[in-house]
Write a protein that holds these residues in place. Structure first.
Motif: not given
Length: 440
Positions: A292-296, A411-414
């Protein structure tokens, strides 16, 4: 004791070196950049010192930043288009040769009887223009050199390089200039450029993904439209702008040191943020297990603001240094995951232009930050300028989290953009490597 994955817990904090092991070209780019950055610090230290010695004017020294800003912005935008139209390796190599030539001119000016002032400003402006041309191609090369699933680790390794050089090189440059003079500093810079050029010539060509199909203004507009259509990308730019414009208080450090009766610690104030980034980069093994890169990105922006505001509320120099180091570490986390979003989700044919926009934001933010901090400090005091900047950064992160839910949910998985880029890499790019870590 080992974890279920077979790795010792301590090793899971260490930087993931998979990109270094899997890609010869990435190793060359990493080493070339480290060598160049080391030499550039010598020149960046020598030019202001020569201007100060020649004029005795702080305004004359400060004018170097104004001379550098405009060419960086203008040429950075064109450099982004060039990165998507030309062989990126060729662009980086050509600009590196031109930067080496500038070092020769600075060296000749330094060793003449009475060094002239105008070549120093001219060299600073030309170097900024060349770096504006080079940086988008340099950034856009990396996604083509390592497997897609190693891009987060590659960004951490590149940041670690910057942190080590940024912490150690200024002290070395100061010693060399004090003992051997500015001419030696320019000579060292020239030598590092020659080493860097030799390394870059060994990298394979990185040709554009497609031929240019429109005039230059059309290419610029296409890149801007792409970013505007993606609120998650817009959010990464805005968080970075807020952090640098509100919570990068370097212009206040000389006055803050005086207020704390700690003039001896001025150098520590300047290096505290770099120390924080070095610690964060050296313990970056966890980043490959976060998706969850955006959250970080948003949380790191909030922490940068909080730490900066806390620095304004403390009275001891060591507490202030700790807050600044924490802000530097948080800024590193934000940069790492911003870079991950950019590298993993932006199509290769647009990556250069996106990097040009990054350069525009990265150049404007610190300049606006110095102007904001200086103006508020003159009117309301040092602590007020520091405190309001931190709180503004914190508030901006909160507003962006609410206004841009696409960034918070990223989320880079989805994410479909990541999936599309990964599919394109499998078709056109280098073979994919194994994932760098387990799902988080």
């Amino acid at each position: 004791m080992t974890t279920g994955s077979g790795r010792r817990p301590r090793s899971r904090l260490l930087p993931d070196t998979a990109p270094w092991r899997s890609s010869r070209d990435f190793r060359l780019v990493w080493t070339s950049g480290a060598v160049t950055m080391l030499g550039s610090v010598f020149t960046l230290t020598a030019i202001p010192l020569q201007i100060a010695d020649a004029t005795g004017s702080p305004l004359a020294v400060g004018a170097v930043g104004a001379v550098e800003l405009v060419p960086t912005v203008l040429l950075g935008l064109y450099g982004g288009v060039l990165a998507d139209r030309a062989d990126r390796r060729t662009v980086v190599l050509a600009t590196e040769v031109a930067l080496a030539a500038l070092s020769v001119l600075l060296l000749l000016n330094a060793v003449r009887g009475g060094p002239a002032l105008w070549p120093l400003y001219a060299a600073a402006g030309c170097a900024a223009a060349l770096q504006g041309l080079q940086q988008p191609s340099l950034e856009a090369m990396v996604p083509r050199l390592v497997p897609h699933d190693q891009l987060v680790a590659a960004g951490a390794l590149l940041s670690l390089r910057w942190s080590v050089v940024g912490l150690a090189a200024p002290a070395a440059a100061g010693v060399v200039i004090a003992t051997a003079g500015v001419g030696t500093a320019y000579l060292i810079d020239l030598a590092t450029f020659l080493v860097s050029i030799a390394l870059l010539t060994r990298i394979r060509p990185v040709r554009p993904a497609r031929e240019a199909r429109s005039p230059l203004p059309g290419d610029l507009a296409e890149g801007a439209r792409y970013v505007a259509r993606r609120p998650d990308l817009v959010g990464t730019y805005l968080v970075d702008l807020a952090a640098t414009a509100f919570a990068l208080p370097t212009a206040l450090f000389p006055f803050l040191a005086d207020e704390l009766d700690a003039r001896w610690a001025l150098g520590l104030l300047y290096s505290a943020s770099a120390a924080g980034t070095l610690v964060a980069a050296a313990t970056s093994g966890w980043t490959g297990r976060v998706h969850r890169h955006g959250r970080l990105v948003l949380l790191s922006g909030a922490l940068v603001g909080t730490a900066t505001a806390a620095a304004a509320l403390t009275s001891g120099i060591w507490a202030v240094l700790l807050c600044l180091a924490l802000a530097g570490a948080a800024h590193w986390v934000g940069d790492a995951f911003r870079t991950a979003i950019w590298n993993r989700s932006i199509p290769d044919e647009l990556r250069g232009r996106a990097a040009g926009l990054e350069l525009l934001v990265g150049s404007a933010g610190p300049a606006l930050g110095d102007l904001r901090a200086g103006g508020l400090a003159a009117r309301y005091g040092i602590r007020a300028a520091l405190r309001t900047g931190g709180l503004a950064c914190l508030a901006t992160s909160g507003v962006l989290a609410a206004a841009l839910p696409a960034l918070w949910r990223y989320d880079d998985r989805t994410d479909p953009q990541v999936a599309a880029v990964r599919a394109a890499r499998r078709t056109d790019g280098p073979a994919e490597g194994p994932p760098t870590g387990a799902a988080a």
